[in-house]
Scaffold this motif. Structure first.
Motif, PDB file in Angstrom:
ATOM      1  N   LEU A  45       0.824  -1.210   0.000  1.00  0.00           N
ATOM      2  CA  LEU A  45       0.000   0.000   0.000  1.00  0.00           C
ATOM      3  C   LEU A  45       0.859   1.261   0.000  1.00  0.00           C
ATOM      4  CD1 LEU A  45      -2.825  -1.018   2.504  1.00  0.00           C
ATOM      5  CD2 LEU A  45      -2.955  -0.876   0.005  1.00  0.00           C
ATOM      6  N   GLY A  46       2.120   1.140   0.415  1.00  0.00           N
ATOM      7  CA  GLY A  46       3.024   2.277   0.328  1.00  0.00           C
ATOM      8  C   GLY A  46       3.230   2.737  -1.104  1.00  0.00           C
ATOM      9  N   PHE A  47       3.139   1.815  -2.069  1.00  0.00           N
ATOM     10  CA  PHE A  47       3.242   2.190  -3.479  1.00  0.00           C
ATOM     11  C   PHE A  47       2.092   3.119  -3.863  1.00  0.00           C
ATOM     12  CE2 PHE A  47       2.474   1.657  -7.981  1.00  0.00           C
ATOM     13  CZ  PHE A  47       3.753   1.686  -8.529  1.00  0.00           C
ATOM     14  N   VAL A  48       0.879   2.778  -3.410  1.00  0.00           N
ATOM     15  CA  VAL A  48      -0.279   3.632  -3.705  1.00  0.00           C
ATOM     16  C   VAL A  48      -0.091   5.002  -3.084  1.00  0.00           C
ATOM     17  CG1 VAL A  48      -2.771   3.848  -3.481  1.00  0.00           C
ATOM     18  CG2 VAL A  48      -1.748   1.603  -3.840  1.00  0.00           C
ATOM     19  N   ARG A  49       0.391   5.037  -1.847  1.00  0.00           N
ATOM     20  CA  ARG A  49       0.599   6.316  -1.153  1.00  0.00           C
ATOM     21  C   ARG A  49       1.569   7.209  -1.918  1.00  0.00           C
ATOM     22  NH1 ARG A  49       4.016   5.000   3.506  1.00  0.00           N
ATOM     23  NH2 ARG A  49       5.555   5.072   1.817  1.00  0.00           N
ATOM     24  N   ASP A  50       2.657   6.632  -2.412  1.00  0.00           N
ATOM     25  CA  ASP A  50       3.684   7.426  -3.089  1.00  0.00           C
ATOM     26  C   ASP A  50       3.323   7.760  -4.530  1.00  0.00           C
ATOM     27  OD1 ASP A  50       5.149   7.310  -0.778  1.00  0.00           O
ATOM     28  OD2 ASP A  50       6.469   5.696  -1.443  1.00  0.00           O
ATOM     29  N   TRP A  51       2.589   6.867  -5.190  1.00  0.00           N
ATOM     30  CA  TRP A  51       2.405   6.984  -6.624  1.00  0.00           C
ATOM     31  C   TRP A  51       1.067   7.568  -7.059  1.00  0.00           C
ATOM     32  CZ3 TRP A  51       5.335   6.369 -10.925  1.00  0.00           C
ATOM     33  CH2 TRP A  51       6.638   5.890 -10.725  1.00  0.00           C
ATOM     34  N   LEU A  52       0.047   7.440  -6.234  1.00  0.00           N
ATOM     35  CA  LEU A  52      -1.262   7.903  -6.682  1.00  0.00           C
ATOM     36  C   LEU A  52      -1.276   9.388  -7.035  1.00  0.00           C
ATOM     37  CD1 LEU A  52      -4.052   6.907  -7.297  1.00  0.00           C
ATOM     38  CD2 LEU A  52      -4.723   7.411  -4.941  1.00  0.00           C
ATOM     39  N   PRO A  53      -0.670  10.287  -6.243  1.00  0.00           N
ATOM     40  CA  PRO A  53      -0.631  11.695  -6.677  1.00  0.00           C
ATOM     41  C   PRO A  53       0.066  11.893  -8.020  1.00  0.00           C
ATOM     42  CG  PRO A  53      -0.025  11.493  -4.362  1.00  0.00           C
ATOM     43  CD  PRO A  53      -0.047  10.103  -4.923  1.00  0.00           C
ATOM     44  N   VAL A  54       1.120  11.124  -8.254  1.00  0.00           N
ATOM     45  CA  VAL A  54       1.848  11.234  -9.528  1.00  0.00           C
ATOM     46  C   VAL A  54       0.964  10.791 -10.686  1.00  0.00           C
ATOM     47  CG1 VAL A  54       3.850  10.417 -10.816  1.00  0.00           C
ATOM     48  CG2 VAL A  54       4.044  10.882  -8.364  1.00  0.00           C
ATOM     49  N   VAL A  55       0.304   9.663 -10.523  1.00  0.00           N
ATOM     50  CA  VAL A  55      -0.527   9.133 -11.599  1.00  0.00           C
ATOM     51  C   VAL A  55      -1.716  10.055 -11.865  1.00  0.00           C
ATOM     52  CG1 VAL A  55      -1.977   7.197 -12.279  1.00  0.00           C
ATOM     53  CG2 VAL A  55       0.210   6.779 -11.158  1.00  0.00           C
ATOM     54  N   LEU A  56      -2.323  10.598 -10.817  1.00  0.00           N
ATOM     55  CA  LEU A  56      -3.434  11.530 -11.019  1.00  0.00           C
ATOM     56  C   LEU A  56      -2.985  12.783 -11.756  1.00  0.00           C
ATOM     57  CD1 LEU A  56      -5.322  11.272  -7.601  1.00  0.00           C
ATOM     58  CD2 LEU A  56      -5.950  10.251  -9.798  1.00  0.00           C
ATOM     59  N   LEU A  57      -1.761  13.241 -11.463  1.00  0.00           N
ATOM     60  CA  LEU A  57      -1.238  14.397 -12.188  1.00  0.00           C
ATOM     61  C   LEU A  57      -1.035  14.065 -13.662  1.00  0.00           C
ATOM     62  CD1 LEU A  57      -0.065  17.241 -12.277  1.00  0.00           C
ATOM     63  CD2 LEU A  57       2.147  16.283 -11.610  1.00  0.00           C
ATOM     64  N   LEU A  58      -0.498  12.876 -13.949  1.00  0.00           N
ATOM     65  CA  LEU A  58      -0.304  12.476 -15.342  1.00  0.00           C
ATOM     66  C   LEU A  58      -1.638  12.301 -16.060  1.00  0.00           C
ATOM     67  CD1 LEU A  58       2.618   9.903 -14.969  1.00  0.00           C
ATOM     68  CD2 LEU A  58       2.745  12.275 -15.755  1.00  0.00           C
ATOM     69  N   ALA A  59      -2.632  11.756 -15.351  1.00  0.00           N
ATOM     70  CA  ALA A  59      -3.955  11.626 -15.955  1.00  0.00           C
ATOM     71  C   ALA A  59      -4.560  13.001 -16.235  1.00  0.00           C
ATOM     72  CB  ALA A  59      -4.865  10.815 -15.031  1.00  0.00           C
ATOM     73  N   GLY A  60      -4.395  13.914 -15.295  1.00  0.00           N
ATOM     74  CA  GLY A  60      -4.875  15.271 -15.520  1.00  0.00           C
ATOM     75  C   GLY A  60      -4.168  15.941 -16.677  1.00  0.00           C
ATOM     76  N   TYR A  61      -2.877  15.660 -16.809  1.00  0.00           N
ATOM     77  CA  TYR A  61      -2.121  16.191 -17.944  1.00  0.00           C
ATOM     78  C   TYR A  61      -2.687  15.670 -19.259  1.00  0.00           C
ATOM     79  CZ  TYR A  61       1.534  15.629 -21.473  1.00  0.00           C
ATOM     80  OH  TYR A  61       2.214  15.582 -22.646  1.00  0.00           O
ATOM     81  N   SER A  62      -2.963  14.364 -19.316  1.00  0.00           N
ATOM     82  CA  SER A  62      -3.471  13.774 -20.553  1.00  0.00           C
ATOM     83  C   SER A  62      -4.824  14.359 -20.935  1.00  0.00           C
ATOM     84  CB  SER A  62      -3.586  12.253 -20.391  1.00  0.00           C
ATOM     85  OG  SER A  62      -2.316  11.675 -20.153  1.00  0.00           O
ATOM     86  N   LEU A  63      -5.651  14.651 -19.932  1.00  0.00           N
ATOM     87  CA  LEU A  63      -6.978  15.196 -20.214  1.00  0.00           C
ATOM     88  C   LEU A  63      -6.944  16.693 -20.500  1.00  0.00           C
ATOM     89  CD1 LEU A  63      -9.062  13.326 -17.495  1.00  0.00           C
ATOM     90  CD2 LEU A  63      -8.998  12.840 -19.945  1.00  0.00           C
ATOM     91  N   SER A  64      -6.171  17.428 -19.717  1.00  0.00           N
ATOM     92  CA  SER A  64      -6.217  18.884 -19.814  1.00  0.00           C
ATOM     93  C   SER A  64      -5.564  19.405 -21.079  1.00  0.00           C
ATOM     94  CB  SER A  64      -5.531  19.511 -18.598  1.00  0.00           C
ATOM     95  OG  SER A  64      -4.183  19.100 -18.511  1.00  0.00           O
TER      96      SER A  64
END
Length: 314
Positions: A45-64
């Motif tokens: 679960l530490g992977f989710v803690r560290d990576w989820l903000p990064v992935v959400l930013l990349l997803a936002g980048y792809s959409l925006s």
């Protein structure tokens, strides 16, 4: 890991290659679980803690970036003029994309370099992520340094898309600004029977507006990953590492995705990223060192000669 690999290949053929950030995040997370299967769940679960903000930013980048044009006509003529100024004298007045497709591209026939180009183009969506995951597993301090630079580069590119929306060669050809150019970055999959491999990539290309040509983050990411490790490998391996951004450059120009000027500006962004983030890290380290120093203690009060010593407490 063997079970994970079989599932990944099955998803590859049925759903498509993991070019969507959230979809790629799922595969990378399960890969770390499979690699460290004996670790407790709090570690996973530490992977989710560290990576989820990064992935959400990349997803936002792809959409925006699909909204970056704000309804305005994207820049195209000056990009065409820049490529013609740099290469027109050697290519008979044509931009490199038109010249390459005229000499190498045949709509009814696939060549080996079409397959290689599709693989190289796809690598943009996974190489930086995969490298970052490996660093997260084995060298967290380097992972932090890697992510600072990568996210800075991504945000800088996104800001530029809003300030200067620019269209790629295939868009310019569609509106008659240059000769005919086809968008062929995914056509190589059919040569090896992988008709569904590019499903997600094709869907993503349809879901965003064509205004993300300047700078080319495809080639910027490729050069960034190589430069991050260039100082820690022997010089004899440098040509092999640098071949990756060169191959990405050829792929982008040949497939109609970017002009050469987009690539050059992307390389400038990479250099600026290392300079700005490196300087910020240096200043931050110096500031922390200064603030961490203890305040000087006051000198002890002078004791008159002949005074008895201060008794110790029992």
């Amino acid at each position: 890991m063997g079970v994970w690999a079989l599932l990944f290949v099955g998803g590859w053929f049925l759903v498509g290659l993991p070019t969507d950030p959230l979809y790629a995040f799922g595969w990378l997370w399960t890969a770390t679980i499979a690699w460290r299967i004996g670790q407790p769940w709090r570690t996973h679960l530490g992977f989710v803690r560290d990576w989820l903000p990064v992935v959400l930013l990349l997803a936002g980048y792809s959409l925006s970036r699909g909204f970056a044009d704000n309804g305005a006509t994207p820049h195209a003529r000056e990009l065409v003029a820049a490529d013609r100024w740099m290469f027109g004298w050697a290519l008979g007045g044509e931009v490199p994309t038109v010249w390459l497709q005229r000499h190498l591209y045949h709509p009814e026939h696939l060549y080996w370099y079409d397959v290689v180009a599709s693989w190289v183009y796809f690598s943009h969506f996974v190489v930086a992520l995969a490298v970052a995951v490996v660093l997260w597993l084995i060298a967290r301090a380097r992972w932090v340094a890697f992510m600072r630079r990568w996210l800075f580069l991504t945000i800088a590119g996104l800001v530029t898309y809003f300030l200067y929306p620019a269209a790629p060669p295939w868009w310019a050809a569609h509106y008659g600004l240059i000769e005919d150019v086809d968008r062929i970055s995914n056509r190589g999959w059919t040569a090896v029977g992988m008709h569904g491999a590019g499903n997600l990539l094709n869907l993503g290309q349809l879901g965003v507006n064509p205004v993300a040509a300047m700078p080319s983050l495809h080639t910027a990411f490729a050069l960034f990953v190589v430069l991050f490790f260039l100082g820690s490998v022997r010089r004899r391996w440098w040509p092999l590492l640098l071949a990756y951004p060169v191959a990405m450059t050829f792929t982008l120009v040949y497939s109609g995705e970017h002009y050469v000027i987009d690539v050059l500006v992307g390389w400038v962004y990479v250099g600026a990223t290392f300079m700005v983030v490196g300087l910020a890290e240096t200043l931050w380290t110096k500031w922390r060192a200064v603030t961490a120093q203890p305040a000087p203690s006051e000198p002890p009060a002078s004791v008159p000669p002949g005074s008895p010593p201060t008794p110790r407490p029992p």
